[in-house]
Design a protein around this motif. Structure first.
Motif, PDB file in Angstrom:
ATOM      1  N   GLN A 115     -45.602  13.369 -55.172  1.00  0.00           N
ATOM      2  CA  GLN A 115     -45.002  13.130 -56.495  1.00  0.00           C
ATOM      3  C   GLN A 115     -45.432  11.770 -57.048  1.00  0.00           C
ATOM      4  OE1 GLN A 115     -43.558  15.197 -58.373  1.00  0.00           O
ATOM      5  NE2 GLN A 115     -42.030  16.481 -57.382  1.00  0.00           N
ATOM      6  N   GLY A 116     -45.536  10.781 -56.199  1.00  0.00           N
ATOM      7  CA  GLY A 116     -46.002   9.473 -56.651  1.00  0.00           C
ATOM      8  C   GLY A 116     -47.422   9.533 -57.195  1.00  0.00           C
ATOM      9  N   LEU A 117     -48.299  10.278 -56.500  1.00  0.00           N
ATOM     10  CA  LEU A 117     -49.671  10.443 -56.966  1.00  0.00           C
ATOM     11  C   LEU A 117     -49.715  11.222 -58.276  1.00  0.00           C
ATOM     12  CD1 LEU A 117     -51.322  11.241 -53.532  1.00  0.00           C
ATOM     13  CD2 LEU A 117     -51.802   9.231 -54.941  1.00  0.00           C
ATOM     14  N   LEU A 118     -48.898  12.277 -58.380  1.00  0.00           N
ATOM     15  CA  LEU A 118     -48.854  13.064 -59.611  1.00  0.00           C
ATOM     16  C   LEU A 118     -48.375  12.206 -60.782  1.00  0.00           C
ATOM     17  CD1 LEU A 118     -49.101  15.737 -61.128  1.00  0.00           C
ATOM     18  CD2 LEU A 118     -46.774  16.306 -60.347  1.00  0.00           C
ATOM     19  N   SER A 119     -47.377  11.367 -60.541  1.00  0.00           N
ATOM     20  CA  SER A 119     -46.887  10.486 -61.593  1.00  0.00           C
ATOM     21  C   SER A 119     -47.994   9.557 -62.084  1.00  0.00           C
ATOM     22  CB  SER A 119     -45.703   9.661 -61.074  1.00  0.00           C
ATOM     23  OG  SER A 119     -45.267   8.741 -62.051  1.00  0.00           O
ATOM     24  N   ALA A 150     -52.977   8.912 -75.682  1.00  0.00           N
ATOM     25  CA  ALA A 150     -52.366   8.018 -76.682  1.00  0.00           C
ATOM     26  C   ALA A 150     -53.244   7.895 -77.922  1.00  0.00           C
ATOM     27  CB  ALA A 150     -52.129   6.643 -76.065  1.00  0.00           C
ATOM     28  N   TYR A 151     -52.604   7.960 -79.082  1.00  0.00           N
ATOM     29  CA  TYR A 151     -53.249   7.810 -80.398  1.00  0.00           C
ATOM     30  C   TYR A 151     -54.180   8.962 -80.750  1.00  0.00           C
ATOM     31  CZ  TYR A 151     -51.431   3.214 -79.377  1.00  0.00           C
ATOM     32  OH  TYR A 151     -50.611   2.187 -79.003  1.00  0.00           O
ATOM     33  N   GLN A 152     -54.086  10.055 -80.003  1.00  0.00           N
ATOM     34  CA  GLN A 152     -54.793  11.266 -80.381  1.00  0.00           C
ATOM     35  C   GLN A 152     -53.815  12.178 -81.125  1.00  0.00           C
ATOM     36  OE1 GLN A 152     -57.980  13.025 -78.198  1.00  0.00           O
ATOM     37  NE2 GLN A 152     -57.615  11.710 -76.434  1.00  0.00           N
ATOM     38  N   PRO A 153     -54.326  13.149 -81.887  1.00  0.00           N
ATOM     39  CA  PRO A 153     -53.440  13.970 -82.731  1.00  0.00           C
ATOM     40  C   PRO A 153     -52.719  15.081 -81.981  1.00  0.00           C
ATOM     41  CG  PRO A 153     -55.725  14.590 -83.078  1.00  0.00           C
ATOM     42  CD  PRO A 153     -55.753  13.412 -82.146  1.00  0.00           C
ATOM     43  N   ASP A 154     -51.895  14.700 -80.996  1.00  0.00           N
ATOM     44  CA  ASP A 154     -51.072  15.687 -80.283  1.00  0.00           C
ATOM     45  C   ASP A 154     -49.887  14.950 -79.663  1.00  0.00           C
ATOM     46  OD1 ASP A 154     -49.943  17.753 -78.843  1.00  0.00           O
ATOM     47  OD2 ASP A 154     -51.859  18.573 -78.178  1.00  0.00           O
ATOM     48  N   SER A 155     -48.909  14.582 -80.509  1.00  0.00           N
ATOM     49  CA  SER A 155     -47.776  13.787 -80.024  1.00  0.00           C
ATOM     50  C   SER A 155     -46.905  14.562 -79.051  1.00  0.00           C
ATOM     51  CB  SER A 155     -46.936  13.290 -81.199  1.00  0.00           C
ATOM     52  OG  SER A 155     -46.452  14.372 -81.969  1.00  0.00           O
ATOM     53  N   SER A 156     -46.807  15.895 -79.223  1.00  0.00           N
ATOM     54  CA  SER A 156     -45.969  16.672 -78.298  1.00  0.00           C
ATOM     55  C   SER A 156     -46.563  16.655 -76.896  1.00  0.00           C
ATOM     56  CB  SER A 156     -45.817  18.114 -78.794  1.00  0.00           C
ATOM     57  OG  SER A 156     -47.074  18.782 -78.822  1.00  0.00           O
ATOM     58  N   LEU A 157     -47.896  16.686 -76.794  1.00  0.00           N
ATOM     59  CA  LEU A 157     -48.546  16.603 -75.482  1.00  0.00           C
ATOM     60  C   LEU A 157     -48.285  15.239 -74.852  1.00  0.00           C
ATOM     61  CD1 LEU A 157     -50.453  18.115 -73.507  1.00  0.00           C
ATOM     62  CD2 LEU A 157     -52.347  16.903 -74.613  1.00  0.00           C
ATOM     63  N   LEU A 158     -48.359  14.195 -75.664  1.00  0.00           N
ATOM     64  CA  LEU A 158     -48.085  12.844 -75.149  1.00  0.00           C
ATOM     65  C   LEU A 158     -46.693  12.775 -74.544  1.00  0.00           C
ATOM     66  CD1 LEU A 158     -48.878   9.788 -74.957  1.00  0.00           C
ATOM     67  CD2 LEU A 158     -47.685   9.513 -77.132  1.00  0.00           C
ATOM     68  N   TRP A 159     -45.692  13.314 -75.246  1.00  0.00           N
ATOM     69  CA  TRP A 159     -44.329  13.215 -74.739  1.00  0.00           C
ATOM     70  C   TRP A 159     -44.106  14.093 -73.515  1.00  0.00           C
ATOM     71  CZ3 TRP A 159     -41.198   9.452 -75.208  1.00  0.00           C
ATOM     72  CH2 TRP A 159     -41.291   8.613 -76.308  1.00  0.00           C
ATOM     73  N   ARG A 160     -44.824  15.224 -73.405  1.00  0.00           N
ATOM     74  CA  ARG A 160     -44.735  16.018 -72.169  1.00  0.00           C
ATOM     75  C   ARG A 160     -45.235  15.204 -70.986  1.00  0.00           C
ATOM     76  NH1 ARG A 160     -46.186  20.133 -75.413  1.00  0.00           N
ATOM     77  NH2 ARG A 160     -48.362  20.347 -74.796  1.00  0.00           N
ATOM     78  N   VAL A 161     -46.326  14.487 -71.196  1.00  0.00           N
ATOM     79  CA  VAL A 161     -46.895  13.667 -70.127  1.00  0.00           C
ATOM     80  C   VAL A 161     -45.955  12.516 -69.765  1.00  0.00           C
ATOM     81  CG1 VAL A 161     -48.745  12.015 -69.645  1.00  0.00           C
ATOM     82  CG2 VAL A 161     -49.299  14.260 -70.544  1.00  0.00           C
ATOM     83  N   VAL A 162     -45.373  11.877 -70.770  1.00  0.00           N
ATOM     84  CA  VAL A 162     -44.429  10.779 -70.516  1.00  0.00           C
ATOM     85  C   VAL A 162     -43.259  11.273 -69.663  1.00  0.00           C
ATOM     86  CG1 VAL A 162     -42.766   9.203 -71.581  1.00  0.00           C
ATOM     87  CG2 VAL A 162     -45.042   9.484 -72.592  1.00  0.00           C
ATOM     88  N   GLU A 163     -42.664  12.372 -70.088  1.00  0.00           N
ATOM     89  CA  GLU A 163     -41.473  12.877 -69.386  1.00  0.00           C
ATOM     90  C   GLU A 163     -41.814  13.387 -67.993  1.00  0.00           C
ATOM     91  OE1 GLU A 163     -40.134  15.665 -72.259  1.00  0.00           O
ATOM     92  OE2 GLU A 163     -39.299  14.130 -73.585  1.00  0.00           O
ATOM     93  N   ARG A 164     -42.924  14.102 -67.852  1.00  0.00           N
ATOM     94  CA  ARG A 164     -43.302  14.589 -66.518  1.00  0.00           C
ATOM     95  C   ARG A 164     -43.628  13.431 -65.587  1.00  0.00           C
ATOM     96  NH1 ARG A 164     -47.227  19.823 -67.600  1.00  0.00           N
ATOM     97  NH2 ARG A 164     -45.787  21.002 -68.922  1.00  0.00           N
ATOM     98  N   GLY A 165     -44.259  12.402 -66.130  1.00  0.00           N
ATOM     99  CA  GLY A 165     -44.561  11.240 -65.305  1.00  0.00           C
ATOM    100  C   GLY A 165     -43.302  10.557 -64.810  1.00  0.00           C
ATOM    101  N   MET A 166     -42.289  10.453 -65.654  1.00  0.00           N
ATOM    102  CA  MET A 166     -41.031   9.826 -65.247  1.00  0.00           C
ATOM    103  C   MET A 166     -40.299  10.654 -64.198  1.00  0.00           C
ATOM    104  SD  MET A 166     -39.503   8.115 -68.719  1.00  0.00           S
ATOM    105  CE  MET A 166     -38.384   7.062 -67.787  1.00  0.00           C
ATOM    106  N   VAL A 167     -40.293  11.969 -64.379  1.00  0.00           N
ATOM    107  CA  VAL A 167     -39.621  12.844 -63.407  1.00  0.00           C
ATOM    108  C   VAL A 167     -40.320  12.758 -62.057  1.00  0.00           C
ATOM    109  CG1 VAL A 167     -39.126  15.243 -62.810  1.00  0.00           C
ATOM    110  CG2 VAL A 167     -38.664  14.416 -65.135  1.00  0.00           C
ATOM    111  N   ALA A 168     -41.661  12.839 -62.067  1.00  0.00           N
ATOM    112  CA  ALA A 168     -42.404  12.762 -60.803  1.00  0.00           C
ATOM    113  C   ALA A 168     -42.182  11.406 -60.136  1.00  0.00           C
ATOM    114  CB  ALA A 168     -43.895  12.997 -61.059  1.00  0.00           C
TER     115      ALA A 168
END
Length: 416
Positions: A168-172, A183-201
């Motif tokens: 899980q640490g490596l996945l995070s 970041a700064y690409q035109p897909d804010s929903s993807l960015l937030w999925r990555v943020v949240e999954r990283g925090m959970v992992a």
């Protein structure tokens, strides 16, 4: 549409002032705050929003767009011929494959996951590539799909609780690397999925360093969403600092560094709020942490180190809209020892902002040229840099106008 509904500035043919008011309200920003950011009076903002003053000239329009974090200039102006992305860069060619890997939901597999040691070595090389390549998004985007899939498999196939925490640490950390790419690409929903999954992992890993990295990146994502999200940025940031504090007496260099990086981020948010005293107090605290690190230490994710503190001081001064102080800090900063090309490029952009605040527009363009030399992909995705270049492309000086226009073509905001 209901007469009580708020018009959508992206859909309705509304005037500039109305668009400005709608976008300001959506950002949770008061007239007083916007006026302060623009160096104008609240009554001026009110008159523009009320239509009593016409749309200002391009330099002020660009400053309004920067203050409101407008992603496309046409969203503010209503002029569909002004499709210039500011705080969203171009969609990278590798984004679809990275998105596909992130959106996958593996449950079963016939393939064996690589070992944790193998994944760790690949991550080390990926971070090195991210810091050393001028076109870092291209290099990282090529590595991410396989890294994401393999890190997900490692979690899925872990045989024990300790192996699962390590995976899980490596996945995070893989998600952290993904956030730099997205970041700064035109897909804010993807960015937030990555943020949240990283925090959970990271939480599942129970590793202080992983938790610190995920919180550092979440803080930035909240802050970049606008003033209405500054409290959320602080909530994540300060709670993580409190969590890390008991670990500090015997902490590794990496844990010390992520704590220092979080202290600086708290100062960065305070500066964005206009709370200059608090911002510098957090910078001082971060500096004290940096002084505990070896002189040649450099954090592989955040770039936190003794070398980067001068660059951080420039950021605090710029975000505080202190032109002379920004220039003074830029002169004092020794950034030649920063090994990361994108971090050096970002510092040059902050220098450029400081020079422009101080009225030194030639020096601002020179700093942006250096940013482009260090990492072209950093400046192409940076809204502040694009705003300065577009503004100076309207300069009264022919030489300055030509220099800015040439740079605008190179970073893709003006056609050749």
């Amino acid at each position: 549409m209901s007469p009580d509904a708020t018009p959508d500035p992206f859909m309705e043919p509304v005037a500039f002032g109305q668009r400005m008011q709608i976008l300001r309200t959506r950002r949770g920003m008061s007239r007083d705050v916007l006026a302060g950011l623009l160096g104008m009076s609240p009554s001026w903002v009110k008159q523009v929003e009320g239509g009593r003053l016409h749309m200002p000239k391009l330099p002020m329009v660009l400053r309004i767009a920067e203050a409101l974090r407008v992603r496309d200039l046409s969203d503010l102006t209503g002029d569909q011929s002004m499709h210039i992305s500011l705080f969203t860069g171009p969609g990278h060619a590798r984004l679809p494959q990275v998105r596909k890997a992130i959106n996958a939901f593996p449950l079963t597999t016939q393939r064996e996951a690589p070992s944790s040691a193998h994944l760790r070595e690949r991550l080390v090389r990926a971070w090195h590539a991210r810091h050393s390549a001028p076109n870092h998004r291209d290099v990282v985007g090529a590595l991410l799909p396989d890294l994401i899939r393999d890190a997900q498999l490692a979690v899925l196939q872990a045989d024990s609780a300790s192996e699962r925490r390590q995976a899980q640490g490596l996945l995070s950390e893989v998600y952290s690397l993904s956030q730099f790419f997205i970041a700064y690409q035109p897909d804010s929903s993807l960015l937030w999925r990555v943020v949240e999954r990283g925090m959970v992992a990271a939480q599942e890993s129970e590793d202080p360093h992983s938790i610190g990295i995920s919180a550092w990146l979440a803080t930035q994502a909240h802050r970049d969403s606008g003033q209405a999200h500054f409290d959320a940025a602080d909530a994540v940031n300060l709670e993580t600092i409190r969590y890390l504090e008991p670990h500090l007496p015997d902490a590794s260099n990496d844990v010390l560094a992520i704590t220092g990086a979080l202290q600086f981020e708290a100062g960065y948010t305070a500066a964005r709020r206009g709370d200059t005293g608090t911002a510098w107090r957090y910078w001082d605290t971060a500096r004290a942490v940096a002084d505990r690190l070896p002189v040649d230490y450099y954090h592989p994710v955040t770039s936190f180190s003794q070398a980067v503190m001068g660059a951080h001081a420039v950021t605090i001064a710029v975000e505080s809209h202190a032109g002379p102080e920004s220039v003074r800090q830029a002169a004092a900063a020794d950034t030649t020892t920063i090994p990361s090309r994108p971090r050096r490029a970002r510092h040059r952009i902050e220098e450029a902002r400081g020079y422009q605040l101080d009225g030194q527009t030639e020096a601002a363009l020179a700093a942006l040229d250096k940013a482009y030399e260090a990492a072209p992909e950093t400046i192409r995705y940076n809204g502040y840099a694009k705003r300065i270049v577009l503004e100076e492309a309207e300069s009264k000086s022919p030489a300055q106008r030509r220099r800015a226009s040439e740079l605008a073509v190179k970073i893709g905001v003006l056609a050749a």
